[in-house]
Design an enzyme around this catalytic site. Structure first.
Site, short mmCIF file in Angstrom:
data_model
loop_
_atom_site.label_atom_id
_atom_site.label_comp_id
_atom_site.label_asym_id
_atom_site.label_seq_id
_atom_site.Cartn_x
_atom_site.Cartn_y
_atom_site.Cartn_z
N HIS A 1 -7.28 -3.36 4.87
CA HIS A 1 -6.71 -2.00 4.87
C HIS A 1 -7.51 -1.12 3.92
O HIS A 1 -7.91 0.00 4.25
CB HIS A 1 -5.24 -2.05 4.45
CG HIS A 1 -4.68 -0.72 4.03
ND1 HIS A 1 -4.97 -0.15 2.80
CD2 HIS A 1 -3.91 0.19 4.69
CE1 HIS A 1 -4.37 1.04 2.73
NE2 HIS A 1 -3.73 1.26 3.84
N ASN A 2 -7.76 -1.62 2.72
CA ASN A 2 -8.49 -0.82 1.73
C ASN A 2 -9.94 -0.58 2.16
O ASN A 2 -10.48 0.49 1.93
CB ASN A 2 -8.44 -1.48 0.35
CG ASN A 2 -7.08 -1.33 -0.29
OD1 ASN A 2 -6.07 -1.23 0.40
ND2 ASN A 2 -7.04 -1.33 -1.61
N LYS B 1 -4.29 -6.69 3.42
CA LYS B 1 -4.27 -5.52 2.50
C LYS B 1 -5.69 -5.17 2.06
O LYS B 1 -6.06 -3.99 1.98
CB LYS B 1 -3.41 -5.84 1.27
CG LYS B 1 -3.50 -4.81 0.12
CD LYS B 1 -3.03 -3.45 0.55
CE LYS B 1 -2.87 -2.40 -0.53
NZ LYS B 1 -3.62 -2.38 -1.72
N GLU C 1 -9.86 2.09 4.54
CA GLU C 1 -9.58 3.32 3.77
C GLU C 1 -10.89 3.90 3.18
O GLU C 1 -11.12 5.11 3.25
CB GLU C 1 -8.59 2.95 2.67
CG GLU C 1 -8.24 4.04 1.68
CD GLU C 1 -7.34 3.47 0.57
OE1 GLU C 1 -6.35 2.76 0.87
OE2 GLU C 1 -7.64 3.71 -0.62
N SER D 1 0.83 -1.20 0.00
CA SER D 1 0.00 0.00 0.00
C SER D 1 0.86 1.25 0.00
O SER D 1 1.95 1.26 0.54
CB SER D 1 -0.92 0.04 1.22
OG SER D 1 -1.64 1.25 1.22
P1 NDP Z 1 -0.97 -2.06 -14.14
O1 NDP Z 1 -1.92 -2.65 -13.20
O2 NDP Z 1 -1.43 -0.97 -15.04
O3 NDP Z 1 -0.35 -3.24 -15.04
C1 NDP Z 1 0.55 -2.97 -16.11
C2 NDP Z 1 1.68 -3.95 -16.08
O4 NDP Z 1 1.20 -5.29 -16.15
C3 NDP Z 1 2.60 -3.76 -17.28
O5 NDP Z 1 3.92 -3.98 -16.85
C4 NDP Z 1 2.13 -4.87 -18.21
O6 NDP Z 1 3.09 -5.27 -19.15
C5 NDP Z 1 1.86 -5.97 -17.21
N1 NDP Z 1 1.02 -7.03 -17.75
C6 NDP Z 1 -0.31 -7.00 -17.93
N2 NDP Z 1 -0.73 -8.19 -18.43
C7 NDP Z 1 0.36 -8.98 -18.52
C8 NDP Z 1 0.57 -10.33 -18.97
N3 NDP Z 1 -0.45 -11.07 -19.38
N4 NDP Z 1 1.83 -10.81 -18.93
C9 NDP Z 1 2.86 -10.06 -18.52
N5 NDP Z 1 2.71 -8.77 -18.07
C10 NDP Z 1 1.48 -8.25 -18.10
O7 NDP Z 1 0.34 -1.54 -13.36
P2 NDP Z 1 0.49 -0.75 -11.99
O8 NDP Z 1 1.94 -0.46 -11.88
O9 NDP Z 1 -0.49 0.36 -11.86
O10 NDP Z 1 0.09 -1.82 -10.87
C11 NDP Z 1 0.76 -3.06 -10.74
C12 NDP Z 1 0.09 -3.86 -9.65
O11 NDP Z 1 0.19 -3.16 -8.43
C13 NDP Z 1 -1.39 -4.10 -9.89
O12 NDP Z 1 -1.73 -5.38 -9.42
C14 NDP Z 1 -2.05 -3.05 -9.04
O13 NDP Z 1 -3.35 -3.42 -8.65
C15 NDP Z 1 -1.10 -3.01 -7.86
N6 NDP Z 1 -1.13 -1.78 -7.11
C16 NDP Z 1 -1.23 -0.58 -7.72
C17 NDP Z 1 -1.26 0.58 -6.99
C18 NDP Z 1 -1.33 1.89 -7.67
O14 NDP Z 1 -1.40 2.90 -6.98
N7 NDP Z 1 -1.29 1.94 -9.00
C19 NDP Z 1 -1.19 0.57 -5.53
C20 NDP Z 1 -1.00 -0.72 -4.98
C21 NDP Z 1 -0.99 -1.84 -5.76
P3 NDP Z 1 3.18 -4.53 -20.58
O15 NDP Z 1 4.00 -3.30 -20.35
O16 NDP Z 1 3.85 -5.52 -21.46
O17 NDP Z 1 1.78 -4.23 -21.02
#
Ligand code: NDP
Length: 478
Positions: free
Chosen positions: A184-185, A181, A188, A127
């Site tokens: 937590h949400n 987690k 939140e 988080s």
């Molecule tokens: P996203 O959730 O937008 O995911 C994008 C990433 O996932 C890219 O690197 C993409 O690769 C990869 N991806 C998607 N599908 C596949 C696949 N089939 N095989 C391989 N790679 C894949 O990214 P975020 O950085 O926003 O979040 C990452 C994780 O963290 C998520 O689970 C999210 O819920 C969690 N999270 C996010 C928060 C936030 O504030 N954003 C906070 C806490 C947790 P490519 O570049 O090739 O498309």
């Protein structure tokens, strides 16, 4: 092999986490499905000395054993796809960490499947958003004790620090980390809704402007309500829209979105039989806000007379203080309900979760970080098996201090037609818990009437049924 940890998935969260790891003395291998993100990160951050890799084989070969990789990809199918690839190239004893927002049943399923290969799987809730990933998140890892031996020092090196302690602890086995987690949400959601209700009541009750209410929240942030969410509330309320000159909050469409973790929390609470009503109201309040068609259909429904409606508080400062107390009391309820969900989840899934340790790792890095969590930690330190957080001496005293104001604010909200669902339901929950007798007795009577569901008596043991359709005599069930 040159790297001691790897990160798969280099969107905003993964790249920030990789930079955090590198800054804190880790040699970090990086991999992303599309190579551009990997190349981009290396070019943008030469200081991190990443080990860029472009196939899963190369990624695995670059990692020292036991290989440790954190997956930060889109939750769901993306996570499963990456796990399959890592299982293919990793070996028994290696560690796969899913740092995404997985739902805990998925984590339980994945841990079971991966464990069969001899590889460790750790679902870790992270988080703090982008900022936290870069500068220190609160981390909630599940998984095996064996994995924790390797993973613990790495995660401690990148977690937020609160009062000298890193905001990470081994929560429990398999899905325990993602479960916590999730809660937590949920908390939140409740915290945000309560703050929003406080703002609405003050605005409509006193006629203060958003900027003036920003000052109120800034002031509150110096006392017992001190928290990240109260702090950013002041920032949002103070912001003016460049295009119109209006307060930004007045030009933002009043429909709140959600990514589902609040709903998961409430669904889980329902499954576990935990009355997390304040959290549920917060989730429902977002749903209601987004029902545009229904809101349009409700326009013109009668409400109280306008005179009682706006600027009704005769003494603005007194009313603001009452709202502050109501917010604090309702917040205690929300946290108490949240910890109840964790306690019930731990019992149901056989996790040894230290509730005091959970409150401590939420003191920094995460969205609900707050001074208040120290009080929760104190309560669990004094009594680790505390059955009801809000009945711990500190909180009982605080609720006693707040209750008159809390009742007044809920009364005023109802009389003025201002929706305050989280305030009101938190108060009803508190009164429900306190009650000597609940009308649940009548509900049991009704259940016995139509369904012969039986009841127990206050005056003697056993299970009873009244012959409602017969002579209405009572029989004792064997
Ligand atoms: P996203 O959730 O937008 O995911 C994008 C990433 O996932 C890219 O690197 C993409 O690769 C990869 N991806 C998607 N599908 C596949 C696949 N089939 N095989 C391989 N790679 C894949 O990214 P975020 O950085 O926003 O979040 C990452 C994780 O963290 C998520 O689970 C999210 O819920 C969690 N999270 C996010 C928060 C936030 O504030 N954003 C906070 C806490 C947790 P490519 O570049 O090739 O498309």
């Amino acid at each position: 092999p040159v790297a001691d940890i790897g990160v798969v998935g280099l969107a905003v969260m993964g790249s920030n986490l990789a930079r955090n790891l590198a800054r804190n003395g880790n040699k970090v291998a990086i991999f992303n499905r599309s190579p551009e993100k990997t190349e981009h990160l290396v070019v943008e951050h030469p200081e991190a000395e990443f080990v860029p890799t472009f196939t899963y084989e190369e990624f695995a070969a670059s990692l020292a054993r036991p290989r440790t990789a954190i997956i930060m990809v889109k939750a769901g199918a993306g996570t499963d796809a990456v796990i399959d690839e890592l299982v293919r190239v990793f070996e028994p004893g290696d560690i796969i960490v899913d740092g995404g927002n997985a739902h805990f049943p998925d984590t339980i399923r994945r841990e079971k499947a991966v464990r069969e290969t001899g590889i460790n799987f750790v679902g870790a809730g992270i988080s703090g958003g982008e900022e936290g990933a870069l500068n220190g998140p609160s981390i909630m890892p599940g998984g095996s004790d064996e994995a924790w031996v390797t993973l613990g020092p790495i995660l401690r090196s990148i977690a937020a620090i609160a009062e000298g302690e890193p905001c990470v602890t081994h929560i429990g086995h398999d899905g325990a980390g993602h479960f916590v987690k999730m809660v937590h949400n949920g908390i939140e959601y409740a915290d945000m809704q309560l703050i929003a209700e406080a703002y609405d009541l003050i605005r409509r009750g006193t006629g203060k402007t958003p900027a003036q209410i920003a000052d109120v929240f800034a002031e509150w942030n110096t006392g017992e309500l001190e928290s990240y969410l109260v702090e950013i509330t002041a920032e949002v309320l103070r912001q003016n829209d460049a295009a119109t000159g209006e307060a930004l909050v007045d030009v933002i469409l009043d429909e709140a979105g959600a990514k589902g973790t609040g709903a998961w929390t409430v669904q889980t609470a329902l499954d576990l039989g935990v009355p997390a009503s304040g959290i549920a109201e917060a989730v429902f309040a977002r749903s209601l806000s987004s029902q545009r068609g229904q809101r349009d259909a409700a326009v013109g429904l009668p409400g109280p007379a306008p005179a009682e409606h706006e600027g009704f508080a005769h003494d603005a400062e007194t009313f603001v203080e009452q709202v502050r107390l109501a917010l604090y009391a309702s917040k205690i309820v929300a946290y108490s309900q949240g910890f109840d969900i964790i306690r019930a989840g731990a019992a149901a899934y056989d996790w040894a979760i230290d509730l005091g340790a959970v409150s401590k790792i939420w003191r920094g890095g995460c969205i609900i970080r707050a001074q208040f969590l120290n009080r929760i930690a104190d309560a669990y330190a004094a009594q680790p098996d505390l059955p009801l957080l809000l009945a711990a001496p500190y909180f009982a005293e605080a609720l006693g201090r707040a209750q008159d104001a809390w009742r007044e604010v809920v009364t005023v909200a109802a009389a003025s037609g201002i929706p305050a669902p989280a305030f009101a339901s938190s108060l009803a929950y508190y009164d429900g818990l306190r009650a000597d007798r609940l009308p649940a007795a009548l509900v049991q009577g009704q259940r016995d009437f139509f369904g012969a569901h039986t009841y127990r008596r206050v005056d003697r043991p056993g299970v009873f049924h009244t012959e409602w359709s017969g002579d209405r005599s009572e029989t004792q069930e064997s």
